[in-house]
Every structure is written in C-alpha cells, then in structure tokens.
Design a protein around this motif. Sequence first.
Motif, mmCIF file in Angstrom:
data_model
loop_
_atom_site.group_PDB
_atom_site.id
_atom_site.type_symbol
_atom_site.label_atom_id
_atom_site.label_comp_id
_atom_site.label_asym_id
_atom_site.label_seq_id
_atom_site.Cartn_x
_atom_site.Cartn_y
_atom_site.Cartn_z
ATOM 1 N N LEU B 96 0.861 -1.128 -0.055
ATOM 2 C CA LEU B 96 -0.037 0.060 -0.002
ATOM 3 C C LEU B 96 0.935 1.354 0.025
ATOM 4 N N ALA B 97 0.286 2.401 -0.398
ATOM 5 C CA ALA B 97 0.857 3.587 -0.465
ATOM 6 C C ALA B 97 0.304 4.108 0.766
ATOM 7 N N ASP B 98 1.098 4.344 1.806
ATOM 8 C CA ASP B 98 0.598 4.755 3.236
ATOM 9 C C ASP B 98 -0.286 5.987 3.329
ATOM 10 N N ASN B 99 0.048 6.937 2.353
ATOM 11 C CA ASN B 99 -0.321 8.406 2.458
ATOM 12 C C ASN B 99 -1.675 8.441 1.658
ATOM 13 N N LEU B 100 -2.070 7.306 0.892
ATOM 14 C CA LEU B 100 -3.278 7.469 0.334
ATOM 15 C C LEU B 100 -4.403 6.806 0.873
ATOM 16 N N ALA B 104 -7.968 4.980 -2.936
ATOM 17 C CA ALA B 104 -6.962 5.354 -3.857
ATOM 18 C C ALA B 104 -6.176 4.266 -4.044
ATOM 19 N N LEU B 108 -5.046 2.161 -7.113
ATOM 20 C CA LEU B 108 -3.827 2.513 -7.633
ATOM 21 C C LEU B 108 -3.410 1.940 -8.854
ATOM 22 N N LYS B 147 -12.652 6.772 8.742
ATOM 23 C CA LYS B 147 -11.080 6.298 8.449
ATOM 24 C C LYS B 147 -11.008 6.041 6.637
ATOM 25 N N LEU B 148 -12.053 5.954 6.192
ATOM 26 C CA LEU B 148 -12.072 5.366 4.806
ATOM 27 C C LEU B 148 -11.393 6.539 3.914
ATOM 28 N N LYS B 150 -9.161 8.647 5.286
ATOM 29 C CA LYS B 150 -7.789 8.985 5.424
ATOM 30 C C LYS B 150 -6.778 8.326 5.105
ATOM 31 N N ARG B 153 -2.167 4.624 6.544
ATOM 32 C CA ARG B 153 -1.366 4.602 7.743
ATOM 33 C C ARG B 153 -2.119 4.711 8.999
ATOM 34 N N THR B 154 -3.281 5.149 8.900
ATOM 35 C CA THR B 154 -3.875 5.440 10.359
ATOM 36 C C THR B 154 -4.709 4.172 10.506
#
Lengths: 345, 255
Positions: B96-100, B104, B108, B147-148, B150, B153-154
């Motif tokens: 995963l891309a943690d910041n997306l 996303a 991706l 959370k969806l 955010k 990474r959260t």
Amino acid sequence: MAMTEASPAVVLPEEQHPLLRFLAGAWSWLFLIALLIFFESWARAVYGVSFLLNGLNVQSILVYAALPLLLGLGQTYVIISGGIDLSVGFVMGLAAVIMARVMQQLTDLPPGLALGCGLMAAFLVALIPGLINGWLIAQLRVPAFIGTLGMFGVARGAGFLAANGTTVPVNNPWLFEMGNGKLLGVPLPVVITLVALLALHYVLAQTRFGQYTYAIGGNRMAAARAGVNLRRHTMMIYLISAGCAGVAGMVYTARFSAGAAQAGEPLLLDSIAAVVIGGASLFGGSGTIMGTVIGALIIAVIQYGLVFINVEPFWQFVAVGVVIIVSVLVDQSQSRLRGELPDAE
Amino acid sequence: MPSEAAGAPILSVQGITKRFGGVQALTQVSFELAAGEVLALAGDNGAGKSTLIKCISGVHQPDEGEIRYKGQPVSFAGPRQARDLGIETIYQDLALADNLDVGANVFLGREPARRYLGLLPAIDRRQMRAAANEVLKQLEIEIAPAKLTKPVRTLSGGQRQAVAIGRAIYWQAEILIMDEPTAALGVPEQRKVRELIMRLKAKRVAIIFISHNLQDIFAVSDRILVLRRGRAAGERRIDVTDHDEIVKLMVGADL
Ligand SMILES: Nc1ncnc2c1ncn2[C@@H]1O[C@H](COP(=O)(O)OP(=O)(O)OP(=O)(O)O)[C@@H](O)[C@H]1O
Ligand SMILES: [Mg+2]
C-alpha cells in the motif's frame, strides 16, 4: 451504506479534539491572518494608515511572492514525490540570461516577435537541466539532493558564462509591458503566476499524474507494482520543476528588463520554505499547491511587512527561518498526535 | 497430486528451477492448486518460498520448468502481466501507499476516469470511494467510515492487510498469493486475516500463502508444501499430518 465500527481489538490513538485538529490543519492560514492583523495594527497605531486597505501594499506583496511561488510550484511536485530540486534558483537565472541574450540579438525584429523568441529560448533552455536532473535521478538513481546540487553548480556557471559575469539588459517595450503591465488591475507577473498555479493545482489534485506523484512519495514500490512508470514520472516531475524555473526566469527578465545569472539565488530557499510551511513533508508523500501558495504568501508578507514597519532588513531572514522551524514542529506534533511518529526519547 | 476440489487445477507448476548466479534457490519444485483451495508454503529462512511465489507472480522467470495457468503454459514478462490475468500477489511491506486513502489504494494504477467540466481528464474519487466501500462490505471488512478517507497509515496492520486483499479481490484475482500475511500482526488481527482467507476460499479464490506460523497454517490451509534448501521436502494434506511432521520436514530430521 451503514458501516460497522472499527474492530474493538484494534487500539488506535484517539482522535484529536475537533478544535485542535482544525487548528493544526489550518494553522498556516491562521498564521497568515495573524501576520496581516499584526501589520495592520502596527500600521494604524504607528503610522495612522492602513496596511491592507492600501492597494499598493497588496500589489507589492503579490508581485514579491510571485517568483518564489513559481519556483515553489514545481518544487511542490518534487518534494511530494520524495525528492528535492536544489537547482531551480540558478536554472531560473540561466533562463533569464539566455532570454535576455536572445532578445539582444533580435532587436531588428518587431518587439512582439523578439519577445516570443526570447520566451521560447528561456523555456527550452530551462528544460535542459530538468532533463538532466530527471535522467540522473530516475535513470541512474542518483540521490535527488546530490544530482540537483550538481546541477545547481552547472547552471550557476553556465548562467554567469552566458551573461559574461554581468547583467544583460534588454530594451523591448513588450517585454517591459509583460513585467510591469496590468490586466484588470492585476500586475501581469501575478496573472502569469496565477495561471501556472491553477493549472498545476488541477493536475496535482485531480489527475492520475497527481495521484501517482503522491503514490511515489508514499511508497515507491507500491506505485511501481501498481504499474506506475517510475522513470517516466520522475523525469516529468523534474521537467515540471525546471519549466517553472524557466517561467520564473521570464518573469524576472520582464520585470527588470534584464537577465541576471544570480536572479534566483535567494529564491531557492524561499521556494523550499514555502512548500514546507505549506504542510509538505520533506520525506515525501504530502503537500498541496494551495499550501505552497499560503507558504509563499506568509514569506512575502513577513519580508514586505518588516520593511514596511522599518525593521532592519536582515531580520527578515531570522523571521522566515523561525517560521520554517515552527512549521516543521507543528507538522511533527500533528503526526505524533495521529500516532504516526514515535515519541521523542 | 492430491486435490479434493473438483475439476482441473487452476495452477500447475512442474519442475521449477531458479538460480541466482551461483545460488541454487529452487530445484525441481512441482505442485498443483485448484480453485477454492488454500496451499501453505512452509520452510526455514532461505528455503526458497519467496522465490517460488515470485516465479509464479512474474517477478522472476524460472530457469527451468513449466507453469500452467488454467491449462495453458504461461511465461510472464513481469508482475503486471500476471496481475492482468488474475494472479495477484500481496507482499508484506510493499502493498500500500501509506499516504493515500483506501479507495486510492484499491484503484492505484487503475483509477477510473471522468471529465471535469466535460473537458479535462480527472480521476473519479467518488466512484473509487463507493467501489472500495462495496468490496470491503463484501468481504465483511470493518473499517470506520471516517477512516475510509484518511491515509491508510492510520489503519491497523490487519485493516491494511484487509485493504490489500480487498484490492486484489476487487480486480478479480483468481489466484491470490500472500507472503507472510500475518507476520506483523497481533493475535486478534491474525485471526481476522485468517477469517478473510476462509471467506475468499468460499468465493473459490485459489490461495497460496507463506507463513512461519504453524498455527495459521493449520487453521486455514488444505495442503502444506514444505520447502527445504530449494527442494520440495514434502507435501501433506492437512488432515493427515501434524505440527511435528511439518517441523521435521522443514529441518530435515529423519522421520
Ligand atoms: N534476487 C536474489 N538474488 C540472489 N539470491 C537470491 C535472490 N532472491 C533469493 N535469493 C537466494 O535464494 C535463496 C532462497 O531465498 P528466498 O527469499 O526464496 O527464501 P525464503 O524461503 O523466502 O526465506 P524467508 O523465510 O527468510 O523469507 C536464499 O539463499 C536467497 O539468498
Ligand atoms: Mg521470504
């Protein structure tokens, strides 16, 4: 779509208080407003005039912000992707000098045509270092800091060589108009910057290209596995940054009717500062164009405002430096509150 | 090879050999896998488990041997090609891309497009969100709505693993390969991922997963393939073996 609560087995850090979260998210806006209030009060108390309701002041601030912001726009893409572009200042200077040199040679042409050739030359010459940066970083896997530091030196030398070590004056009424004219009362350099920022904001926020820029900064491998062409994308990002430097060089030459190799020297740090104050992380993965705009405005207001209230100009450096450090601290405490950073030892 | 599921195997691996310079990572490894079947890969560190799945997912090209997918011999030039045919792989850290956000990440590299003002190309975040929601619901993955949107990474480790699995399912994986899906998770989270694997199995997805955790292996798999120094040390149906035997196969002790 009814969703169930997160599994109770999963213990995550508590959400922040909504007010705190709002403050943390909007702090750069609030800081900008606070700055404006400060200078406004000072102007009224000490000089008995308004700071903000003075069209001249507002215009000056915007024109002042335009050049670092132009560099900052490209820098935003680079920093989000996890890189850095140290070469933008001197690429801007090189573009300014080449533009002026080309226009010096074309005084026989009609001024509009000469200007067109100059703009074209500035843009193309700026893309060359961008291409080399991209090639070094994307293809040869040179760290961005090192690759663009090398280009910093190369562009600096090339700029001064092309300028014969002095400034290169141009006499062209169209050029003067581009740097000092207005459209609906707005200075043209500001209009140019506005167009660039809207376009780059759109691409970053709405398109796949923007999405992949974030993905690369967040997790290179995940992006690559998802089919993102890392090489091509990285190359494009450094070209965008160099293109922004090229446009900044054009605006500089237009404003002063002269090109100078050192035109962008002090602007490199301002551009990075604007991006960081705007909320980007130097580790990549976050940041926005709008954040960078606020960052650039904060820097410009500090610089112009301090001159306005007659503080010794050197204090500008101190003030901007402090703001950079504070913005990073705010960002880190936010991350810590979200549980994304380990607590300090 | 034993396989209780009906029909021809969806994947058949015959005599795979892979060398890295002087290192013989895999020697003549063979196995079969049917739809809806869960195969566990066990073995000591360096036994060749990751190399084997990378040969199947197109990361590596085997030096010898044949891979048949749905009866056809295949040879993947890269992971993208394997994925396009329905072989999805989830790596421990690289998924995963943690910041997306969740949507996303699910999309991706394959974002749905729309036209902004009927003109400019843009990605359709609303559709991404809705589809991600849908697939999470389908798999009964529980993530709080807030959370969806955010950055992932959260999310907790198990939820992130679930997002990666949901992503594979959304793109209609027929074979799902997982390298140590529970290694970084706490016990309750491990249980969640196990449940998820069982749910995928019920959806007839064929699953290969690597694990060092015999608890996991015995909880969800139908068969275990044990690798030792790049060779198949043994293959056992879960109902005719036990922890002891598997450990002995792994370390090479006499039975
Ligand atoms: N890309 C590579 N280049 C060279 N050697 C490799 C490469 N990948 C794996 N190897 C070697 O192949 C052998 C098998 O490695 P592999 O990663 O498949 O083991 P593994 O069973 O997954 O181990 P672990 O349980 O530690 O993950 C090891 O000796 C390893 O050093
Ligand atoms: Mg491994």
